[in-house]
Each structure stands twice: as structure tokens, then as C-alpha cells.
Design a protein around this motif. Structure first.
Motif, PDB file in Angstrom:
ATOM      1  N   CYS A   1      -1.312  11.784  -0.979  1.00 43.79           N
ATOM      2  CA  CYS A   1      -0.104  11.255  -0.354  1.00 43.79           C
ATOM      3  C   CYS A   1      -0.445  10.042   0.520  1.00 43.79           C
ATOM      4  O   CYS A   1       0.272   9.038   0.514  1.00 43.79           O
ATOM      5  CB  CYS A   1       0.564  12.339   0.481  1.00 43.79           C
ATOM      6  SG  CYS A   1       2.123  11.847   1.244  1.00 43.79           S
ATOM      7  N   LEU A   2      -1.555  10.132   1.233  1.00 47.04           N
ATOM      8  CA  LEU A   2      -1.990   9.047   2.113  1.00 47.04           C
ATOM      9  C   LEU A   2      -2.258   7.762   1.328  1.00 47.04           C
ATOM     10  O   LEU A   2      -1.887   6.669   1.756  1.00 47.04           O
ATOM     11  CB  LEU A   2      -3.250   9.464   2.866  1.00 47.04           C
ATOM     12  CG  LEU A   2      -3.904   8.406   3.755  1.00 47.04           C
ATOM     13  CD1 LEU A   2      -3.042   8.100   4.965  1.00 47.04           C
ATOM     14  CD2 LEU A   2      -5.290   8.864   4.193  1.00 47.04           C
ATOM     15  N   VAL A   3      -2.900   7.907   0.152  1.00 52.61           N
ATOM     16  CA  VAL A   3      -3.239   6.722  -0.650  1.00 52.61           C
ATOM     17  C   VAL A   3      -2.134   6.392  -1.654  1.00 52.61           C
ATOM     18  O   VAL A   3      -2.302   5.552  -2.528  1.00 52.61           O
ATOM     19  CB  VAL A   3      -4.591   6.911  -1.376  1.00 52.61           C
ATOM     20  CG1 VAL A   3      -5.706   7.042  -0.370  1.00 52.61           C
ATOM     21  CG2 VAL A   3      -4.556   8.099  -2.332  1.00 52.61           C
ATOM     22  N   LYS A   4      -0.992   7.079  -1.510  1.00 49.09           N
ATOM     23  CA  LYS A   4       0.203   6.827  -2.314  1.00 49.09           C
ATOM     24  C   LYS A   4      -0.027   7.003  -3.815  1.00 49.09           C
ATOM     25  O   LYS A   4       0.335   6.163  -4.631  1.00 49.09           O
ATOM     26  CB  LYS A   4       0.745   5.428  -2.013  1.00 49.09           C
ATOM     27  CG  LYS A   4       1.153   5.246  -0.557  1.00 49.09           C
ATOM     28  CD  LYS A   4       1.681   3.860  -0.274  1.00 49.09           C
ATOM     29  CE  LYS A   4       2.079   3.727   1.193  1.00 49.09           C
ATOM     30  NZ  LYS A   4       2.574   2.369   1.526  1.00 49.09           N
ATOM     31  N   VAL A   5      -0.638   8.134  -4.154  1.00 50.67           N
ATOM     32  CA  VAL A   5      -0.876   8.501  -5.550  1.00 50.67           C
ATOM     33  C   VAL A   5      -0.069   9.752  -5.858  1.00 50.67           C
ATOM     34  O   VAL A   5      -0.218  10.771  -5.186  1.00 50.67           O
ATOM     35  CB  VAL A   5      -2.380   8.750  -5.807  1.00 50.67           C
ATOM     36  CG1 VAL A   5      -2.594   9.412  -7.168  1.00 50.67           C
ATOM     37  CG2 VAL A   5      -3.161   7.457  -5.711  1.00 50.67           C
TER      38      VAL A   5
END
Length: 248
Positions: free
Chosen positions: A83-87
Motif C-alpha cells: 500500500c505504501l509503494v502504491k502496488v
């Protein structure tokens, strides 16, 4: 890179390739491993894929949890990282304990995991007589230690090498993991799964593949006749060809 999960520092590496049209491949190492566990394949894949590696705590460059963790917590940590790296879509390559986390992710978040390549995947309890005998013996000695009829140091000579090498704080986490039978999750996995397995694997015996294949809807097996629990490292060229073919 470092991100915080419940005050624990998690080390990860995210390699982005502008030419890659497919989702990232997420690599999940085995217990005691780290991001270097898949070093043989990193350079070969950088030109074609987006890649994500991480160190499961307390290994590699990640921190040590101050409380015991479960497989579900490890899986939640991985989801937070993605979620942090938007995957929001990944392929997964996982070995041993990493396979446990992969099973948890794929069964609970069916939209996240597109395909999984699992090698020497843990997650099932070994049912052999020798295993049951070792467990019974350990429990018996544990009772004797509580009654002060046996020196507690005698317990340290029993159990797996993985267990002996852990700090006291992480032994409870290890127990949480090895006592968690994930067989009930397998029917919930809908993505294609390919098993790459050593016939001579003693840590996660080859008969595990029959159980996975029976309960996972779309599941295939590649047997490496001379392979051990680390068949993917013993046969890197074959594993690389399988990986590329499966994710193409």
C-alpha cells in the motif's frame, strides 16, 4: 528503504522498470533468510520486471519485534508495504516460510495476488511418526522442567536448528508460525499456483505438493528429482526459466 510497521523497522527494496508492463514480482524469503536469498535472480530480472524484496523481521536489515508475531501479522505487514509503494497487484515468488505469508495473502486478498511460484512452501503440519514422537518428547521434557525434575537447559538441545538459534523473544513467534496449519486456507486461493519442489526436501516433504494440488483449484507441480529444500538455488537456471515462463 525503511518503513515502520508497529514501531518495527522493515527493510525493503523496490526496483522500478519503466519498460515493464506487468505488475511487480514480490519475493518472500524463508525463515532465517533475507533479501539476498534471491540474489541469483535479481540481475537477470531487473531488465524485464518491477521487483520488490524485503527482510522479514528479525532478519537482514529489519528490526526485532518487541512482541510475538503471527503469520497473519507478517502478511498484514506485507500488505501495508504494498500500500505504501502504491502496488495493488503482484506476482509472488516465495520460499519456505515466505510461502506461508504468500498463502495468507492470496487467500485473504484475492484481488492482490495474480500468480504464485512457491518453492519448498511451508504451511502444513508434518504428520509422520518421527515428527509426532519428537513433539511428544519435547512436551514431556517441558513438563519435567516445570516440575523442576529436569534442567531447563535440556530443552535447548531439542528442536530444530532454526529454533535453537532464536532469541527468547522470537521463540514464541516461531512457535506461533510452526503450529499454524494453513490447510484450511487452500480452498480460498483462486490465482494460479506453481510449485517448484525438491524430491529430497526433508523440511517440507514432497508429499506436501499432493495436498496443495488437491485443495488449490489451479495448481501445478515441477519436481526436481535431486533437489532438497533449496531446490531453487541448487537448480537456478531451471528455476529462472520456470519463473520467466510462468509470469510471461
Amino acid at each position: 528503504m525503511i518503513f515502520l510497521y508497529e514501531d518495527v523497522e522493515i527493510y525493503y527494496e523496490y526496483y522500478k522498470n519503466d519498460k515493464a508492463n506487468s505488475p511487480p514480482i514480490l519475493f518472500l524469503h524463508g525463515w532465517g533468510g533475507n533479501t539476498k536469498s534471491f540474489e541469483l535472480f535479481r540481475k537477470k530480472l531487473l531488465d524485464k520486471y518491477n521487483l520488490i524484496f524485503l527482510d522479514f523481521p528479525p532478519f537482514g536489515l529489519s528490526g526485532k519485534p518487541s512482541v510475538d508475531w503471527t503469520v497473519k501479522k507478517y502478511a498484514d505487514m506485507v500488505e501495508r508495504l504494498l500500500c505504501l509503494v502504491k502496488v495493488d497487484k503482484v506476482y509472488i515468488v516465495a520460499h519456505s516460510f515466505g510461502g506461508r505469508v504468500a498463502l495468507e495473502l492470496a487467500s485473504k486478498n484475492k484481488n492482490l495476488v495474480l500468480k504464485m511460484l512457491l518453492t519448498g512452501c511451508a504451511g502444513l503440519k508434518k504428520r509422520g511418526f518421527k515428527t509426532r514422537l519428537k513433539i511428544a518428547k519435547y512436551k514431556f521434557f517441558k513438563v519435567l522442567c516445570k516440575l523442576k525434575l529436569k534442567n531447563s537447559k535440556s530443552l535447548e538441545t531439542m528442536g530444530s536448528e532454526d529454533y535453537k538459534n532464536l532469541t527468547p523473544e522470537m521463540k514464541k513467534t516461531f512457535n506461533n508460525i510452526v503450529n499454524y496449519d494453513q490447510k484450511y486456507l487452500l480452498k480460498e486461493i483462486v490465482c494460479p499456483v506453481l510449485l517448484f519442489w525438491g524430491k529430497r526436501d526433508k523440511a517440507t516433504p514432497f508429499y506436501f505438493t499432493k495436498i496443495f494440488k488437491k485443495h488449490i483449484k489451479d495448481c501445478g507441480v515441477i519436481c526436481v528429482a535431486s533437489g532438497s529444500h533449496f531446490a531453487y538455488l541448487e537448480n537456478p537456471s531451471l528455476f529462472f526459466r520456470v519463473l520467466e515462463s510462468f509470469f510471461s
